[in-house]
Design an enzyme around this catalytic site. Sequence first.
Site, PDB file in Angstrom:
ATOM      1  N   GLN A 158      -5.586  11.399  -3.104  1.00 13.30           N
ATOM      2  CA  GLN A 158      -6.766  10.533  -3.067  1.00 13.30           C
ATOM      3  C   GLN A 158      -8.032  11.352  -3.277  1.00 13.30           C
ATOM      4  O   GLN A 158      -8.180  12.415  -2.680  1.00 13.30           O
ATOM      5  CB  GLN A 158      -6.837   9.798  -1.718  1.00 13.30           C
ATOM      6  CG  GLN A 158      -5.684   8.843  -1.478  1.00 13.30           C
ATOM      7  CD  GLN A 158      -5.801   7.545  -2.271  1.00 13.30           C
ATOM      8  OE1 GLN A 158      -6.746   7.333  -3.031  1.00 13.30           O
ATOM      9  NE2 GLN A 158      -4.818   6.682  -2.104  1.00 13.30           N
ATOM     10  N   GLU A 175       8.888   8.230  -4.985  1.00 12.73           N
ATOM     11  CA  GLU A 175       7.798   8.615  -5.888  1.00 12.73           C
ATOM     12  C   GLU A 175       8.409   9.088  -7.208  1.00 12.73           C
ATOM     13  O   GLU A 175       9.447   9.718  -7.225  1.00 12.73           O
ATOM     14  CB  GLU A 175       6.977   9.721  -5.191  1.00 12.73           C
ATOM     15  CG  GLU A 175       6.088  10.572  -6.068  1.00 12.73           C
ATOM     16  CD  GLU A 175       4.950   9.812  -6.727  1.00 12.73           C
ATOM     17  OE1 GLU A 175       4.286   9.008  -6.063  1.00 12.73           O
ATOM     18  OE2 GLU A 175       4.730  10.033  -7.942  1.00 12.73           O
ATOM     19  N   CYS A 184     -29.264   9.264 -11.059  1.00 10.64           N
ATOM     20  CA  CYS A 184     -28.699  10.269 -11.967  1.00 10.64           C
ATOM     21  C   CYS A 184     -29.371  10.209 -13.334  1.00 10.64           C
ATOM     22  O   CYS A 184     -29.566   9.129 -13.894  1.00 10.64           O
ATOM     23  CB  CYS A 184     -27.196  10.041 -12.121  1.00 10.64           C
ATOM     24  SG  CYS A 184     -26.432  11.156 -13.299  1.00 10.64           S
ATOM     25  N   CYS A 225     -23.122  16.260 -11.237  1.00 10.69           N
ATOM     26  CA  CYS A 225     -22.798  14.845 -11.153  1.00 10.69           C
ATOM     27  C   CYS A 225     -22.958  14.453  -9.689  1.00 10.69           C
ATOM     28  O   CYS A 225     -22.537  15.193  -8.793  1.00 10.69           O
ATOM     29  CB  CYS A 225     -21.366  14.624 -11.630  1.00 10.69           C
ATOM     30  SG  CYS A 225     -20.690  13.036 -11.141  1.00 10.69           S
ATOM     31  N   CYS A 273      -5.690  -0.046  -5.301  1.00  7.30           N
ATOM     32  CA  CYS A 273      -7.002   0.340  -5.844  1.00  7.30           C
ATOM     33  C   CYS A 273      -7.425  -0.658  -6.918  1.00  7.30           C
ATOM     34  O   CYS A 273      -8.394  -0.428  -7.631  1.00  7.30           O
ATOM     35  CB  CYS A 273      -6.965   1.760  -6.395  1.00  7.30           C
ATOM     36  SG  CYS A 273      -5.733   2.000  -7.662  1.00  7.30           S
ATOM     37  N   TYR A 331       5.723   4.529  -3.667  1.00  9.83           N
ATOM     38  CA  TYR A 331       4.659   5.168  -4.450  1.00  9.83           C
ATOM     39  C   TYR A 331       3.957   6.181  -3.535  1.00  9.83           C
ATOM     40  O   TYR A 331       2.745   6.148  -3.356  1.00  9.83           O
ATOM     41  CB  TYR A 331       3.645   4.142  -4.978  1.00  9.83           C
ATOM     42  CG  TYR A 331       4.267   2.933  -5.647  1.00  9.83           C
ATOM     43  CD1 TYR A 331       4.544   2.950  -7.014  1.00  9.83           C
ATOM     44  CD2 TYR A 331       4.573   1.781  -4.911  1.00  9.83           C
ATOM     45  CE1 TYR A 331       5.111   1.840  -7.628  1.00  9.83           C
ATOM     46  CE2 TYR A 331       5.142   0.676  -5.516  1.00  9.83           C
ATOM     47  CZ  TYR A 331       5.408   0.709  -6.878  1.00  9.83           C
ATOM     48  OH  TYR A 331       5.966  -0.391  -7.493  1.00  9.83           O
ATOM     49  N   ASP A 345       1.742   1.555  -2.076  1.00  5.73           N
ATOM     50  CA  ASP A 345       0.440   1.976  -2.598  1.00  5.73           C
ATOM     51  C   ASP A 345       0.584   2.261  -4.093  1.00  5.73           C
ATOM     52  O   ASP A 345       0.535   3.409  -4.525  1.00  5.73           O
ATOM     53  CB  ASP A 345      -0.004   3.235  -1.812  1.00  5.73           C
ATOM     54  CG  ASP A 345      -1.380   3.709  -2.208  1.00  5.73           C
ATOM     55  OD1 ASP A 345      -2.066   3.029  -2.992  1.00  5.73           O
ATOM     56  OD2 ASP A 345      -1.785   4.788  -1.722  1.00  5.73           O
ATOM     57  N   CYS A 356     -23.333   8.039 -19.474  1.00  2.00           N
ATOM     58  CA  CYS A 356     -22.045   8.409 -18.899  1.00  2.00           C
ATOM     59  C   CYS A 356     -21.364   7.134 -18.414  1.00  2.00           C
ATOM     60  O   CYS A 356     -22.007   6.249 -17.885  1.00  2.00           O
ATOM     61  CB  CYS A 356     -22.305   9.352 -17.732  1.00  2.00           C
ATOM     62  SG  CYS A 356     -20.912   9.589 -16.637  1.00  2.00           S
TER      63      CYS A 356
HETATM   64  N1  SAH Z   1       0.331   6.861  -1.442  1.00  2.00           N
HETATM   65  C1  SAH Z   1      -0.090   8.040  -2.132  1.00  2.00           C
HETATM   66  C2  SAH Z   1      -0.098   7.883  -3.664  1.00  2.00           C
HETATM   67  C3  SAH Z   1      -0.698   6.641  -4.220  1.00  2.00           C
HETATM   68  S1  SAH Z   1      -1.091   6.692  -5.941  1.00  2.00           S
HETATM   69  C4  SAH Z   1      -1.437   8.496  -1.654  1.00  2.00           C
HETATM   70  O1  SAH Z   1      -2.195   7.728  -1.087  1.00  2.00           O
HETATM   71  O2  SAH Z   1      -1.763   9.678  -1.848  1.00  2.00           O
HETATM   72  C5  SAH Z   1       0.286   5.986  -6.694  1.00  2.00           C
HETATM   73  C6  SAH Z   1       1.474   6.900  -6.845  1.00  2.00           C
HETATM   74  O3  SAH Z   1       2.494   6.139  -7.497  1.00  2.00           O
HETATM   75  C7  SAH Z   1       1.266   8.138  -7.705  1.00  2.00           C
HETATM   76  O4  SAH Z   1       1.660   9.270  -6.979  1.00  2.00           O
HETATM   77  C8  SAH Z   1       2.200   7.917  -8.912  1.00  2.00           C
HETATM   78  O5  SAH Z   1       2.776   9.118  -9.379  1.00  2.00           O
HETATM   79  C9  SAH Z   1       3.246   7.001  -8.338  1.00  2.00           C
HETATM   80  N2  SAH Z   1       3.970   6.122  -9.273  1.00  2.00           N
HETATM   81  C10 SAH Z   1       3.517   5.544 -10.400  1.00  2.00           C
HETATM   82  N3  SAH Z   1       4.463   4.770 -10.943  1.00  2.00           N
HETATM   83  C11 SAH Z   1       5.543   4.844 -10.140  1.00  2.00           C
HETATM   84  C12 SAH Z   1       6.840   4.251 -10.170  1.00  2.00           C
HETATM   85  N4  SAH Z   1       7.182   3.434 -11.142  1.00  2.00           N
HETATM   86  N5  SAH Z   1       7.696   4.558  -9.187  1.00  2.00           N
HETATM   87  C13 SAH Z   1       7.352   5.396  -8.176  1.00  2.00           C
HETATM   88  N6  SAH Z   1       6.140   5.976  -8.106  1.00  2.00           N
HETATM   89  C14 SAH Z   1       5.248   5.721  -9.067  1.00  2.00           C
END
Ligand code: SAH
Length: 444
Positions: free
Chosen positions: A276, A326, A69, A152, A401, A305, A374, A75
């Site tokens: 994602q 969530e 790049c 990009c 992540c 989450y 997650d 960047c």
């Molecule tokens: N499992 C999903 C999202 C993962 S990302 C996927 O793979 O698409 C993490 C997620 O946690 C986000 O959607 C974010 O809004 C949520 N999040 C962040 N803090 C949180 C909390 N305290 N309680 C519940 N959800 C939360």
Amino acid sequence: MKKQKTKVTCIGLDENGKGIVNIKGKEYFVSNLLPNETAIVEMKRTKYRTFIDVVKIEKASKDRVQAPCIHYGYCGGCQLQHMSQQAQDNFKQKIVVNLLKSFGKVQRIITMEEPYHYRNKVQTTFSFGRKKQIISGVYQKNSHRVIDMEKCLIHDRKADEIIQTIKGFMKSFKLLPFDEDTGRGFLRHVLIKRGFATNQVMVVLVTSSKMFPGKNNFIKALVKAHPEITTIVMNINNRKTSVVLGREEITLYGKGYIEDVLCGKKFQISAKSFYQINPVQTEILYNKAIEMARLKGNETVMDAYCGIGTISLIVSEKVKKVIGVELNKDAVRDAIRNAKNNQIKNTRFYEADASDFMVKLAHEKKKIDVVMMDPPRAGSDQKFLSSLIKLSPQKVVYVSCNPVTMKRDLHYLTKNGYKVEEIQPVDMFPQTSHVECVALLTRE
Ligand code: SAH
């Protein structure tokens, strides 16, 4: 500012992919430098910080490649483009092994076949360039200056094309880029999301005010230039902030959301919902997570989450019941709609803080067999984890992540009756120093 040139030898890499050097007994971290390389670097000292840049590589590593790049170095988006693909894979493997090996064997990282143009979500900032021309791109590393960037290498190509069209339109529609310092101007950012499986495209125009002169003609022209755009949303952000999206949203064209297909299920995605960013690797990650859980069919699964309900809906046909939790209101709304659109009846979604919700479930002595979690980069917290332990599910599948916070949370769980059975890194973010991991824990 004091400037000084020095010769250094790199002794290793930190977790962000920066080369570690030792200068007069002090450790520094330098971008674009690989282990065993010697280089001339320039140190710039301000009152608060020392910046070090490579001036010349004197002895190059066999792992070094020419970064493909042209913006690399300015960047901050990618950190590993100067490494061969093999070296990138080894770097990520080592990060995960070093952090998590005390819990058990770490499987070899699952890499991406085509590690470019994988991002289905692209964000750009508008500004004025040196010659007062309109530019768009990302912020330069360690600064608030926008780099003019037409392409990009990790962005979806179509998204970059649409951004260039919008940039071109701004002049004829007399739309000014927003100026952070004066608070004047109109267009702050453009956010584009594309469903790779459906080819539906959402354009989010982040503006400083609701007043959008020439709005209808602008929309007409944009959709004419890119018929693949299925929805356009205006998001109003008039706060002094580096956060891209504001609270208020107006749908200007189409439904206000796009759809994508993941592991055979259809998902509706709003402007503000998390989804994602690398759908190709996400399918691999989710399949791995579900495979790890070795489900029998009669389980109650909690998806903590859960975002727009991706894991919940994909796992739903393999179990008795799924409970998703969530925090983001829009994401929960999407999750509920997604269940309905896929004719899935054994999922329930709750809008709540995952930790509060977990405490409540523990208090009610709910029976949960498997927790799939997650969390965001910050990881989970003790409130969540201590309630999880009270609920005592047979299995926990932890998707993360950020292996640093994952380590902290795995430590807590393994001190409280759980054993890590399997750890699998997945490269969801090629060219960057980020790495995703999934781990299976079972109750001892
Ligand atoms: N499992 C999903 C999202 C993962 S990302 C996927 O793979 O698409 C993490 C997620 O946690 C986000 O959607 C974010 O809004 C949520 N999040 C962040 N803090 C949180 C909390 N305290 N309680 C519940 N959800 C939360």
